[in-house]
Design a protein around this motif. Structure first.
Motif: not given
Length: 249
Positions: A100-115, A128-137
């Motif tokens: 579980r994570f804040d999907e909107r915040r993660w989406k914005v972070l990906k848009e503004v940060d290339e790394e 795809p599920s591994l990205e969910n865990e990366l985002a959560e952590k």
């Protein structure tokens, strides 16, 4: 009168054979369906034609995606399973956990940060599920100095699970490995709905894995370990619970 009886018998046998052949192609009991076809005639053929197939569909890798194939090589199917399924934090084929994570915040972070976007893309290409865990952590730590370590940890765990799946194919054979992975996926779906409780026995599940033993009736199935130590073997319609420490091959 005898001519009518002979004609009926021949028609019944023909319908039985056709029904049996269709049943066999769908992975069902051809003997049972032979008699069903004999008794029901053309209606038996229609009935078996409408029923879903129990033969697992295999896939092969094409470019960056997947498509269905009749090939006997099940390794791509294993890769498809790893790509699509959620991944346990414990690794292997254990009980899955929901991230579980804040999907909107993660989406914005990906848009503004290339790394962050690069790490997310590389991990998502594995599953795809591994990205969910990366985002959560990452969102819990909120520190980009941990990003590389998180990506490496997830990639190493995925590689370990891939090796385990390939070893499963080598030890059980393509057909049994494919069957085990499909049954494992379906059972994990049930656990996700029931809160990790086995719906038939109302007992918490601590681990689900392909059955690797020598007992033939269970090969191609899965082994479920309950919280109370009992073991539940499932392979299609075969289901049996064993007491703790029972030798099940």
């Amino acid at each position: 009168m005898s001519g009518i009886i002979i004609y009926w018998l021949i028609s019944a046998i023909i319908c039985g054979v056709i029904t049996s052949m269709v049943a066999s192609s769908k992975g069902k009991n051809e003997v049972v369906w032979f008699f069903v076809g004999c008794l029901l005639g053309i209606f038996g053929i229609i009935l078996i034609a409408l029923l879903p197939s129990e033969v697992p569909t295999q896939v092969r890798v094409v470019g960056s995606g997947f498509e269905q194939s009749d090939s006997e090589d099940s390794s791509p199917s294993v890769l498809r399973y790893l790509h699509d399924q959620p991944h346990s934090r414990q690794g292997g084929f254990g009980v899955e956990e929901v991230t579980r994570f804040d999907e909107r915040r993660w989406k914005v972070l990906k848009e503004v940060d290339e790394e962050i976007a690069g790490a997310a893309e590389r991990i998502s290409s594995m599953s795809p599920s591994l990205e969910n865990e990366l985002a959560e952590k990452y969102l819990v730590l909120n520190d980009k100095s941990y990003l590389l370590a998180l990506e490496r940890q997830l990639a190493e765990r995925f590689a370990a699970k891939q090796r385990e799946a390939e070893a499963l194919t080598a030890s059980l054979g393509a057909a049994h490995a494919e069957s085990s992975l499909m049954q494992l996926s379906k059972y994990n779906d049930k656990l996700a709905v029931s809160g990790q409780m086995d719906p038939d026995h109302n007992v918490r599940v601590v681990r689900v894995e392909p059955y690797l033993g020598s007992w033939k009736v269970a090969q191609g199935g899965i082994k479920v370990t309950f919280e109370n130590g009992k073991v539940f073997l499932i392979n299609g319609r075969f289901k049996r619970v064993f007491a703790p420490d029972t030798d099940i091959g």
